[in-house]
Design a protein around this motif. Structure first.
Motif, PDB file in Angstrom:
ATOM      1  N   ALA A  15      -2.957  44.775  82.629  1.00  0.00           N
ATOM      2  CA  ALA A  15      -3.763  44.992  81.545  1.00  0.00           C
ATOM      3  C   ALA A  15      -4.800  46.203  82.014  1.00  0.00           C
ATOM      4  O   ALA A  15      -5.099  46.851  80.911  1.00  0.00           O
ATOM      5  CB  ALA A  15      -4.444  43.652  81.097  1.00  0.00           C
ATOM      6  N   ASP A  16      -5.675  45.954  82.848  1.00  0.00           N
ATOM      7  CA  ASP A  16      -6.477  47.038  83.149  1.00  0.00           C
ATOM      8  C   ASP A  16      -5.793  48.501  83.383  1.00  0.00           C
ATOM      9  O   ASP A  16      -6.455  49.172  82.879  1.00  0.00           O
ATOM     10  CB  ASP A  16      -7.294  46.607  84.462  1.00  0.00           C
ATOM     11  CG  ASP A  16      -8.196  45.410  84.244  1.00  0.00           C
ATOM     12  OD1 ASP A  16      -8.409  45.207  83.050  1.00  0.00           O
ATOM     13  OD2 ASP A  16      -8.644  45.027  85.423  1.00  0.00           O
ATOM     14  N   GLN A  17      -4.693  48.259  83.931  1.00  0.00           N
ATOM     15  CA  GLN A  17      -4.089  49.686  84.475  1.00  0.00           C
ATOM     16  C   GLN A  17      -3.468  50.075  83.176  1.00  0.00           C
ATOM     17  O   GLN A  17      -3.378  51.454  83.177  1.00  0.00           O
ATOM     18  CB  GLN A  17      -3.042  49.552  85.598  1.00  0.00           C
ATOM     19  CG  GLN A  17      -3.917  49.381  86.810  1.00  0.00           C
ATOM     20  CD  GLN A  17      -2.851  49.099  88.142  1.00  0.00           C
ATOM     21  OE1 GLN A  17      -1.666  49.343  87.725  1.00  0.00           O
ATOM     22  NE2 GLN A  17      -3.296  48.926  89.082  1.00  0.00           N
ATOM     23  N   LEU A  18      -2.733  49.534  82.150  1.00  0.00           N
ATOM     24  CA  LEU A  18      -2.194  49.877  81.106  1.00  0.00           C
ATOM     25  C   LEU A  18      -3.118  50.151  79.777  1.00  0.00           C
ATOM     26  O   LEU A  18      -2.338  50.359  78.786  1.00  0.00           O
ATOM     27  CB  LEU A  18      -0.755  49.264  80.715  1.00  0.00           C
ATOM     28  CG  LEU A  18      -0.025  49.377  81.989  1.00  0.00           C
ATOM     29  CD1 LEU A  18       1.431  48.641  81.864  1.00  0.00           C
ATOM     30  CD2 LEU A  18       0.269  50.822  82.337  1.00  0.00           C
ATOM     31  N   SER A  19      -4.201  49.319  79.823  1.00  0.00           N
ATOM     32  CA  SER A  19      -4.948  49.180  78.585  1.00  0.00           C
ATOM     33  C   SER A  19      -4.598  48.371  77.576  1.00  0.00           C
ATOM     34  O   SER A  19      -4.425  48.687  76.480  1.00  0.00           O
ATOM     35  CB  SER A  19      -5.455  50.730  78.219  1.00  0.00           C
ATOM     36  OG  SER A  19      -6.046  51.474  79.112  1.00  0.00           O
ATOM     37  N   LEU A  20      -3.711  47.173  78.211  1.00  0.00           N
ATOM     38  CA  LEU A  20      -3.413  46.246  77.329  1.00  0.00           C
ATOM     39  C   LEU A  20      -4.089  45.156  77.031  1.00  0.00           C
ATOM     40  O   LEU A  20      -5.087  45.032  77.889  1.00  0.00           O
ATOM     41  CB  LEU A  20      -2.050  45.780  77.749  1.00  0.00           C
ATOM     42  CG  LEU A  20      -0.855  46.812  78.033  1.00  0.00           C
ATOM     43  CD1 LEU A  20       0.343  46.302  78.649  1.00  0.00           C
ATOM     44  CD2 LEU A  20      -0.606  47.426  76.534  1.00  0.00           C
ATOM     45  N   LYS A  21      -3.875  44.505  76.225  1.00  0.00           N
ATOM     46  CA  LYS A  21      -4.521  42.893  76.156  1.00  0.00           C
ATOM     47  C   LYS A  21      -3.909  42.124  77.311  1.00  0.00           C
ATOM     48  O   LYS A  21      -2.733  42.079  77.427  1.00  0.00           O
ATOM     49  CB  LYS A  21      -4.097  42.216  74.921  1.00  0.00           C
ATOM     50  CG  LYS A  21      -5.010  42.991  73.661  1.00  0.00           C
ATOM     51  CD  LYS A  21      -4.405  42.036  72.389  1.00  0.00           C
ATOM     52  CE  LYS A  21      -5.138  42.874  71.163  1.00  0.00           C
ATOM     53  NZ  LYS A  21      -4.819  42.064  69.930  1.00  0.00           N
ATOM     54  N   VAL A  22      -4.605  41.172  77.727  1.00  0.00           N
ATOM     55  CA  VAL A  22      -4.241  40.217  78.873  1.00  0.00           C
ATOM     56  C   VAL A  22      -2.965  39.411  78.274  1.00  0.00           C
ATOM     57  O   VAL A  22      -1.890  39.432  79.415  1.00  0.00           O
ATOM     58  CB  VAL A  22      -5.253  39.434  79.319  1.00  0.00           C
ATOM     59  CG1 VAL A  22      -4.854  38.363  80.548  1.00  0.00           C
ATOM     60  CG2 VAL A  22      -6.582  40.208  79.980  1.00  0.00           C
ATOM     61  N   GLN A  23      -3.002  39.084  77.056  1.00  0.00           N
ATOM     62  CA  GLN A  23      -1.812  38.262  76.636  1.00  0.00           C
ATOM     63  C   GLN A  23      -0.716  39.038  76.680  1.00  0.00           C
ATOM     64  O   GLN A  23       0.549  38.727  76.832  1.00  0.00           O
ATOM     65  CB  GLN A  23      -2.255  37.893  75.250  1.00  0.00           C
ATOM     66  CG  GLN A  23      -3.308  36.878  75.002  1.00  0.00           C
ATOM     67  CD  GLN A  23      -3.786  36.524  73.905  1.00  0.00           C
ATOM     68  OE1 GLN A  23      -3.708  37.378  72.925  1.00  0.00           O
ATOM     69  NE2 GLN A  23      -4.336  35.417  73.591  1.00  0.00           N
ATOM     70  N   ASP A  24      -0.665  40.339  76.294  1.00  0.00           N
ATOM     71  CA  ASP A  24       0.472  41.356  76.117  1.00  0.00           C
ATOM     72  C   ASP A  24       0.971  41.668  77.769  1.00  0.00           C
ATOM     73  O   ASP A  24       2.329  41.707  77.972  1.00  0.00           O
ATOM     74  CB  ASP A  24       0.302  42.723  75.517  1.00  0.00           C
ATOM     75  CG  ASP A  24      -0.128  42.519  73.991  1.00  0.00           C
ATOM     76  OD1 ASP A  24       0.259  41.350  73.643  1.00  0.00           O
ATOM     77  OD2 ASP A  24      -1.017  43.175  73.428  1.00  0.00           O
ATOM     78  N   ALA A  25       0.038  41.830  78.443  1.00  0.00           N
ATOM     79  CA  ALA A  25       0.462  42.091  79.816  1.00  0.00           C
ATOM     80  C   ALA A  25       0.972  40.819  80.514  1.00  0.00           C
ATOM     81  O   ALA A  25       1.942  40.844  81.407  1.00  0.00           O
ATOM     82  CB  ALA A  25      -0.930  42.444  80.874  1.00  0.00           C
ATOM     83  N   ASP A  26       0.456  39.772  80.080  1.00  0.00           N
ATOM     84  CA  ASP A  26       1.142  38.521  80.721  1.00  0.00           C
ATOM     85  C   ASP A  26       2.616  38.260  80.308  1.00  0.00           C
ATOM     86  O   ASP A  26       3.348  37.764  81.142  1.00  0.00           O
ATOM     87  CB  ASP A  26       0.329  37.157  80.152  1.00  0.00           C
ATOM     88  CG  ASP A  26       0.706  36.153  80.958  1.00  0.00           C
ATOM     89  OD1 ASP A  26       1.034  35.894  82.160  1.00  0.00           O
ATOM     90  OD2 ASP A  26       0.749  34.805  80.237  1.00  0.00           O
ATOM     91  N   HIS A  27       2.907  38.710  79.112  1.00  0.00           N
ATOM     92  CA  HIS A  27       4.151  38.625  78.456  1.00  0.00           C
ATOM     93  C   HIS A  27       4.980  39.627  79.460  1.00  0.00           C
ATOM     94  O   HIS A  27       6.209  39.032  79.769  1.00  0.00           O
ATOM     95  CB  HIS A  27       4.302  38.951  77.227  1.00  0.00           C
ATOM     96  CG  HIS A  27       5.617  38.865  76.699  1.00  0.00           C
ATOM     97  ND1 HIS A  27       6.266  37.879  76.524  1.00  0.00           N
ATOM     98  CD2 HIS A  27       6.458  39.835  76.019  1.00  0.00           C
ATOM     99  CE1 HIS A  27       7.572  38.165  76.036  1.00  0.00           C
ATOM    100  NE2 HIS A  27       7.669  39.281  75.736  1.00  0.00           N
TER     101      HIS A  27
END
Length: 134
Positions: A18-30
């Motif tokens: 999420a940090d590296q791709l500027s995503l929400k943690v929930q989206d990165a978790d998916h």
């Protein structure tokens, strides 16, 4: 008292992604969950062996073990037959292996020695050169 080894989880990977791709943690978790599920499913397709190579990360392998017709139950001493089965193996990439084989920092080595003393391990650490000198 024995110190626990720090454990990172899938959630930590999701936070990093999420940090590296500027995503929400929930989206990165998916995303992380999908990747890990895909790796697991690909390894489960092994019939009987398979090799999954991820460049600059490492190689996951499903390997066969031999049958052990004369294995021994350590508790009872009885001889038992252990059938052949499959096991997973991970071989780190050259990049990861090079990083892991570097000498520890003085702080990390001090923490390691402190942990050994707490566990009652009185063996002193010797430089690697002493092992090869003989």
């Amino acid at each position: 008292m024995k110190q626990k080894v720090p454990t990172l989880t899938r959630k930590d990977i999701a936070r990093k992604v999420a940090d590296q791709l500027s995503l929400k943690v929930q989206d990165a978790d998916h995303v992380v969950d999908t990747v890990l599920t895909s790796i697991r499913e690909l390894l489960m397709t092994a019939d009987p062996e398979i090799r999954l190579e991820v460049r600059d990360f490492g190689v996951f392998e499903v390997k066969l073990t031999k049958a052990k017709p004369r294995a021994r139950n350590p508790k009872t001493g009885d001889k038992v037959y252990v059938p052949p089965r499959r096991k997973t193996h991970f071989k780190p990439s050259k990049l990861l292996k090079t990083f892991l084989t570097k000498p520890l920092s003085p702080q990390a080595e001090a923490r390691l020695m402190e942990r050994d003393l707490e566990q009652g391990n009185t063996l002193t650490r010797r430089p690697v050169e002493e092992f090869f000198a003989k």
